[in-house]
Scaffold this active site. Structure first.
Site, PDB file in Angstrom:
ATOM      1  N   LYS A   1       0.746  -1.263   0.366  1.00  0.00           N
ATOM      2  CA  LYS A   1       0.316   0.515   0.264  1.00  0.00           C
ATOM      3  C   LYS A   1       1.141   1.426   0.025  1.00  0.00           C
ATOM      4  CE  LYS A   1      -3.414  -0.093   2.599  1.00  0.00           C
ATOM      5  NZ  LYS A   1      -4.290  -0.459   3.773  1.00  0.00           N
TER       6      LYS A   1
ATOM      7  N   GLU B   1      17.566 -12.562 -23.373  1.00  0.00           N
ATOM      8  CA  GLU B   1      16.131 -12.476 -22.335  1.00  0.00           C
ATOM      9  C   GLU B   1      14.768 -12.822 -23.347  1.00  0.00           C
ATOM     10  OE1 GLU B   1      18.255  -9.575 -22.791  1.00  0.00           O
ATOM     11  OE2 GLU B   1      16.901  -7.963 -22.912  1.00  0.00           O
TER      12      GLU B   1
ATOM     13  N   GLY C   1      28.557  -8.127 -26.066  1.00  0.00           N
ATOM     14  CA  GLY C   1      27.399  -8.219 -26.848  1.00  0.00           C
ATOM     15  C   GLY C   1      28.390  -7.939 -27.726  1.00  0.00           C
ATOM     16  N   GLY C   2      28.169  -6.372 -28.535  1.00  0.00           N
ATOM     17  CA  GLY C   2      28.524  -5.485 -29.732  1.00  0.00           C
ATOM     18  C   GLY C   2      29.906  -5.604 -29.595  1.00  0.00           C
TER      19      GLY C   2
END
Lengths: 404, 404
Positions: free
Chosen positions: B93, B171, B354-355
């Site tokens: 809440k 992903e 990655g790159g």
């Protein structure tokens, strides 16, 4: 024929090149690179490529700044038909890429086919209660933690005596030795039956479904076995897919009330997160929530009215091939607000109160009665002050909480 | 003896009355009311009452404004020992109650007992790879969507030839007809074996675990049955409890790599949401992530360095009775950054690119080799420029991405 799910983002960075940014998203979140691909490969890859559908640049309130609303279509063929896959695709990595908010989301017909939506919906919940022509009334326990079964029973009974249609557990009532779920359900449903002898009204009791995620189904069946006729569920603690699977399960044949706990970690920021309409409206309904709680615009814990209206629209949007979800604006609700709630939400709304029931100077049962009287007055188009002349509970409520 | 889990919030509203606000939270999120209780009841309720542990008021950057960091203790006895219950209790809440951010979270010994933490942890992952004395190297497929098994196999083989320790799925690669998980795992593990004949190095392949939440365990076993020796998991799409249950399962005896997808919907805002340290550090480790990805401070998709250090500290905090999680700072990583990464994170880090692998002018395998050479140079305390004289791959990488 290719189908696409469409995500709309509000971008605050890179004001000089929103078109380029949009192209980068459409490519980066789908096939990664295009110009590097051999020509022969492009033919087979094209159906996986994201599409920029629109780029609308606006002037910002900050002088000299602009923002853009961009819509990207993601080919259905790229992701499985579950909400985790859709969200990870459209806002997984992108959520971490600067000042960007996911403001809208819609899905293709083929994606929709994997979802049946709410099992009961507004009409189904109304049928269970045999109430078709007025807003429903829900009340919340005053306090639950640390109370034993007798304490809970007394609170429940007083609420039921007031004539409410639904009673919900507090979302922070977890499995505990004082009021374990089966005992709690049996005790409260007995109190409901006893009250029904006085009021003539049946009610739904949404007991809080909690515990380890892979045991949720078992726990739901366990509660239903004890007589639970509705469930409360903290959807965002478990992911939308858990709600979807519970809702789609034919053995879980009771309405599910989605609680918005944790949503405030995502919707309030202007330039980050996910809009309330998507989080608490569109995705809750898609995942199968029969009723959806969200902060009302009236109380101390508030949500902007525009967000409220976005949620409401998503809950009842009749262009979708599934049942509607009951909007339940919550927090700060007292009887004098009933006309305003009906004005803002129409009759397909649940009037939900905690303090506005238990805080009634004549007690909890009278608190419920005051709401029933207020709803009756609104339905008969009688001003509350007028109706209050016949109804001491409403009169006292109006004195306690003001006439509007 | 009462035990408490402690949540620390940063509050931006109600500057005049932070103490009162803190008391309101401690009471409101536990027993609800105190002064109304009969004296006899107070004795039994006291153990359920939240405690204000500290209120530190600070001057804000906005002139005349203040904010406060407040710490509240929540009695363990109030909630079940699962992460959904903890989060719903401390920020369910409350997340919707104005400008408030959950900046820290710690738990009691008794809460901790319900969690075993990472099954492998840093040492366990190192043992699987027989690499104990240097940062690990991970690479990411260049693109996966729309590729068939042959395409994936070739990308995988080139990455493996470069000598990386781990390869992860993207992903956004979900269950799909082109590369279904069992076929994908078999194909990639064969490629790994073939590359091992050249490199002499084994590797872990983290395949993306996706699908309906109640079928995740079955899907994980299905992948492992095909030879998967690691899993990638979009934790926030499914909730921490799903990670916890997968990690605690004795049959799922492979490391789990937690992806941060969707985290950006919660951590970046100053005055809303949940801090990166809690989201991606403390809770990921508690739930059992052996490795945790998060945006590095170096690339285009960045996270502030302070957040990075908070995650790192949470991953390796040795006061906790559980194994450590491997920090995996990601995005924008190229070989010239290896000394900086080691300076920022120490040797217990996964260098993830990655790159920076696929973009190497001599090709993917050379991209991996350049990283291996950079890591070797750092371990031997040889400047990269010096090492590059012996290693054409590193030389070309430094020319491509700058010397630092």
């Amino acid at each position: 024929m290719n189908e696409y799910c469409v995500a709309t983002y509000r971008l605050f960075d890179d004001a000089a090149s929103f078109d380029k940014k949009a192209e980068g998203i459409a490519l980066g979140l789908t096939i990664g690179s295009w110009t590097d691909l051999p020509e022969a490969k492009k033919a087979s890859m094209e159906k996986h490529l994201g599409r920029v559908l629109s780029v609308d640049v606006h002037e910002s309130d900050e002088p000299g700044k602009r923002y853009a609303d961009i819509a990207i279509g993601y080919p259905d063929v790229n992701f499985s038909h579950d909400i985790a896959a859709l969200l990870v695709t459209v806002f997984g990595k992108l959520s971490m890429d600067g000042r960007i908010k996911l403001i809208d989301l819609s899905w293709s017909t083929s994606f929709q086919h994997a979802f049946q939506g709410p099992k009961f919906g507004i009409e189904g919940v109304r049928s269970l209660l045999s109430v078709h022509d007025r807003p429903l009334l829900m009340s919340i326990f005053k306090s639950v933690i640390g109370h034993d079964l007798d304490g809970l029973r007394e609170q429940f009974y007083q609420q039921a005596l007031g004539g409410v249609d639904l009673i919900k557990d507090d979302e922070i009532l977890f499995e505990n030795p004082l009021t374990p779920i089966q005992d709690r359900v049996r005790t409260c449903m007995e109190a409901a039956k006893q009250a029904q002898e006085m009021t003539g009204k049946s009610l739904l009791y949404a007991t809080n479904l909690t515990g380890p995620v892979f045991k949720l189904r078992e726990q739901a069946l366990w509660a239903i076995d004890a007589g639970a006729n509705a469930l409360l569920f903290n959807v965002l603690g478990y992911g939308y897919d858990a709600l979807h699977e519970l809702s789609a399960d034919p053995e879980i044949a009771v309405p599910i009330l989605a609680h918005p706990a944790l949503a405030g970690a995502m919707y309030p920021s202007i330039d980050q997160g996910i809009s309330a309409k998507v989080l608490l409206g569109k995705l809750m309904r898609l995942a199968g929530a029969d009723l959806v709680l969200f902060p009302s615009p009236y109380g101390s814990v508030t949500m902007p009215k525009e967000d409220n209206q976005g949620i409401k629209a998503a809950c009842i949007d009749d262009t979708l091939p599934m049942k509607s979800s009951f909007p339940v604006p919550s927090a700060g609700i007292h009887p004098a607000l009933v006309p305003v709630i009906v004005e803002d939400f129409g009759l397909d709304v649940v009037v939900n109160a905690g303090g506005g029931v238990h805080g009634h100077p004549m007690g909890t049962a009278s608190g419920g009665k005051a709401f029933v009287q207020a709803i009756d007055a609104v339905m008969q188009q009688v001003p509350l002050e007028e109706a209050a002349k016949q109804h001491p509970e409403l009169q006292v409520a109006l004195e306690r909480w003001g006439k509007k």
